[in-house]
Design an enzyme around this catalytic site. Structure first.
Site, mmCIF file in Angstrom:
data_model
loop_
_atom_site.group_PDB
_atom_site.id
_atom_site.type_symbol
_atom_site.label_atom_id
_atom_site.label_comp_id
_atom_site.label_asym_id
_atom_site.label_seq_id
_atom_site.Cartn_x
_atom_site.Cartn_y
_atom_site.Cartn_z
ATOM 1 N N GLY A 118 0.785 -1.237 0.000
ATOM 2 C CA GLY A 118 0.000 0.000 0.000
ATOM 3 C C GLY A 118 0.810 1.275 0.000
ATOM 4 O O GLY A 118 0.275 2.347 0.251
ATOM 5 N N SER A 125 -2.367 1.443 -6.226
ATOM 6 C CA SER A 125 -2.575 0.018 -5.952
ATOM 7 C C SER A 125 -3.940 -0.255 -5.321
ATOM 8 O O SER A 125 -4.317 -1.413 -5.136
ATOM 9 C CB SER A 125 -1.467 -0.515 -5.030
ATOM 10 O OG SER A 125 -1.473 0.159 -3.782
ATOM 11 N N HIS A 191 8.051 -2.613 -4.191
ATOM 12 C CA HIS A 191 9.412 -2.118 -3.979
ATOM 13 C C HIS A 191 10.391 -2.785 -4.938
ATOM 14 O O HIS A 191 11.164 -2.099 -5.625
ATOM 15 C CB HIS A 191 9.831 -2.373 -2.536
ATOM 16 C CG HIS A 191 11.151 -1.766 -2.174
ATOM 17 N ND1 HIS A 191 11.317 -0.418 -1.942
ATOM 18 C CD2 HIS A 191 12.383 -2.320 -2.001
ATOM 19 C CE1 HIS A 191 12.585 -0.168 -1.635
ATOM 20 N NE2 HIS A 191 13.248 -1.314 -1.665
ATOM 21 N N TYR A 197 15.779 0.558 -3.632
ATOM 22 C CA TYR A 197 17.136 0.959 -3.257
ATOM 23 C C TYR A 197 17.198 1.163 -1.747
ATOM 24 O O TYR A 197 16.181 1.330 -1.077
ATOM 25 C CB TYR A 197 17.541 2.253 -3.971
ATOM 26 C CG TYR A 197 17.062 3.505 -3.268
ATOM 27 C CD1 TYR A 197 17.898 4.197 -2.394
ATOM 28 C CD2 TYR A 197 15.762 3.974 -3.439
ATOM 29 C CE1 TYR A 197 17.450 5.333 -1.724
ATOM 30 C CE2 TYR A 197 15.313 5.101 -2.782
ATOM 31 C CZ TYR A 197 16.149 5.777 -1.922
ATOM 32 O OH TYR A 197 15.714 6.883 -1.255
ATOM 33 N N TYR A 482 8.942 6.408 -6.649
ATOM 34 C CA TYR A 482 8.423 7.647 -6.078
ATOM 35 C C TYR A 482 7.325 8.169 -7.011
ATOM 36 O O TYR A 482 7.415 9.249 -7.570
ATOM 37 C CB TYR A 482 9.523 8.698 -5.930
ATOM 38 C CG TYR A 482 10.534 8.396 -4.847
ATOM 39 C CD1 TYR A 482 10.399 7.290 -4.001
ATOM 40 C CD2 TYR A 482 11.639 9.214 -4.656
ATOM 41 C CE1 TYR A 482 11.325 7.026 -3.014
ATOM 42 C CE2 TYR A 482 12.577 8.956 -3.665
ATOM 43 C CZ TYR A 482 12.415 7.856 -2.843
ATOM 44 O OH TYR A 482 13.335 7.591 -1.856
#
Length: 540
Positions: A118, A125, A191, A197, A482
């Site tokens: 989320g 999403s 991710h 990262y 991002y």
């Protein structure tokens, strides 16, 4: 008489209009209801008797529906009564649930959303900005982590969190870790698929640079692995965003080796301590430091003792080695920071994960298993890449602009090291050699009113505009994880390919975007897997 007739006609028109609205509303509800019923019937028909799906389906009529929906909303901008809601949520517990969802979603022409943790910054999403009926496949139950220390790998399901991954690795070995983000509640699925990262990126690269296999449910409901999906699709889902191509069930990661003792520090400096000079020097050296060293630089605005405002910088850092060697490196390459051995703390790698996220001293590592975020509030995130030095005068300009606006935070993450050694075409993530740092713009607020949201969004965008002279150009690059709808939205109509180029070139650059489009066209020609910034097909 004419006036009376006119009033009567107007009353009749208003009455007819009201009836029409009621009729359309009823029809819309009936249509939505019938779509939901057909969808559920399809799910039931396709379920594996050994793994029934009935108990995993939540509709708005279910008392648990609001809780299930809100449990993984991490940005309160998207938890309003006016936020579009899914017609149902499937809390998948078995691969067959996902397969049924994909096939039945296609049959019923429904938009599908896949949610792991989320943390999608624009909420894509679990919501849509269109009027399409949609449903969510929630992955949080699919969180198994199988660590093989001998092979130095682990299979991690997409619903696991980064904190759970780190904890399970450390449970088996104090000499292994994985290069991923610092926030423990972030879901693996988004991710990893978007790049991923963390503070070991200068030593080991991104998360996707250390993924060796994957499991994916494709648009036909088939379960594929790296061999059966082929290298092009595997490439696409390791940095290009998995949700454009299917549903990633799991990733096989290559563990990395860490020393038994690592060192952390987090020194603070203020504007009145020649911060602009220090920031200029950081830009010159941080990306050229020892590959084992990651020194982040984060700016925020504080109230000063004289009643004005001052900029505060913190330098949260990780060194894969002992404090003595760290201080030697810093005194040689970055003496301006003035690091002392007393600033440094030696600990295990898993303890450094706790430290970096800000857990209080003495917190047990089991806290990494918690899925409760430290805070929930509305926020906006944007990103940029620095490819040329920024001068002392430029930083002074930046600091003044930060003080003019409210709640500004800028985090500079150093590149270099291993990131310079990997080709920009190796993964869809292209921001490699030539980049000094990545900037994260972050603005948080607590007021839930529309007026506050508009004000803080405007502040974020103004700061982003102020930074234009100091960042990459043609394109102005951005980081997929991002997520930022300001840089482009795709309506998935006739111009979808062109609309996709706007944000696609920023996230992936031209060559990688074109390859992603070709993969998408081959594996999902009808564009079932889509969102406002997904990869379009060539046919569009």
């Amino acid at each position: 008489m004419a006036i009376t007739s006119s009033n009567s006609n107007m009353q009749i028109s208003n009455f007819i209009f009201t009836l029409l609205l009621v009729f359309l509303s009823t029809q819309s509800f009936a249509t939505s209801s019938s779509i939901t019923e057909r969808f559920i019937q399809c799910l039931n028909n396709r379920e594996d008797p050994s793994f029934p799906i009935t108990g995993e389906v939540y509709t708005p009529g279910n008392s648990s529906y609001p809780t299930v929906l809100q449990n993984y909303i991490r940005n309160l901008r998207f938890n309003e009564t006016t936020t579009p809601k899914p017609i149902l949520i499937i809390t998948a517990e078995h691969v067959s649930h996902i397969q049924a969802a994909v096939v039945c979603g296609k049959q019923n022409r429904l938009l599908m959303k896949t949610r792991s943790g989320g943390h999608d910054y624009e909420g894509l999403s679990y919501l849509t900005n269109t009027n399409e009926p949609f449903f969510i496949v929630d992955m949080f139950n699919l969180r198994s982590i199988d660590v093989d220390v001998e092979e130095e790998t682990a299979w991690v399901q997409a619903g696991a969190t980064l904190g759970e991954v780190y904890y399970r690795i450390a449970e088996k070995s104090n000499r292994h870790g994985f290069p991923s983000g610092v926030c423990p509640t972030v879901g693996v699925g988004g991710h990893f698929s978007g790049g991923g990262y963390g503070n070991m990126m200068r030593k080991y690269g991104l998360s996707v640079d250390n993924i060796v296999d994957a499991q994916l449910i494709d648009v036909n409901g088939k379960l594929l692995n790296r061999r059966t999906m082929g290298e092009d699709l595997f490439w696409a889902i390791t940095g290009g965003g998995g949700v454009s191509f299917g549903v990633v069930l799991a990733y096989k990661i290559q563990l990395v080796r860490v020393p038994e003792v690592v060192t952390v520090f987090n020194v603070e400096r203020r504007s009145e301590q020649n911060l602009s000079t220090l920031a200029e020097r950081w830009i010159q050296v941080a990306y050229n430091l020892d590959d084992n060293l990651f020194v982040r630089m984060t700016f925020s605005v504080m109230n000063s003792t004289n009643g004005g405002k001052t900029v505060r910088a913190v330098f949260p850092s990780l060194y894969l080695g002992n404090s003595r060697d760290l201080v030697t490196i810093m005194n040689k390459d970055f003496p301006e920071l003035g690091l002392q051995e007393s600033d440094c703390i030696e600990m295990s790698w898993i303890e450094s994960v706790m430290y970096y996220w800000g857990f209080p001293d003495g917190t047990p590592t089991t806290a990494l298993l918690s899925r409760t975020p430290q805070r929930l509030n509305p926020f906006k995130i944007k990103s940029d890449y620095v490819q040329n030095p920024i001068s002392k005068q430029d930083f002074e300009f930046i600091f003044e602009r930060m003080k003019e606006l409210e709640n500004q935070m800028l985090a500079f993450n150093p590149y270099g090291g291993r990131m310079n050694e990997i080709s920009e075409f190796a993964k869809p993530f292209p921001h490699r050699v030539g980049n000094i740092a990545k900037i994260q713009y972050e603005v948080n607020w607590d007021d839930l009113s529309d007026e506050a949201e508009n004000r803080f969004l405007n502040f974020t965008r103004l700061m982003y505009e102020y930074m234009t002279p100091f960042v990459s150009k043609n394109p102005r690059e951005a980081f997929l994880n991002y997520r930022d709808l300001d840089i482009g939205i795709n309506s998935h109509g006739r111009n979808a390919y062109i609309e996709g180029m706007v944000y696609g070139h920023k996230y992936f650059k031209e060559t990688n975007y074109e390859r992603l489009v070709r993969v998408k066209t081959r594996v999902d020609p009808d564009n079932f897997f889509r969102n406002e910034q997904s990869i379009p097909t060539l046919s569009s």
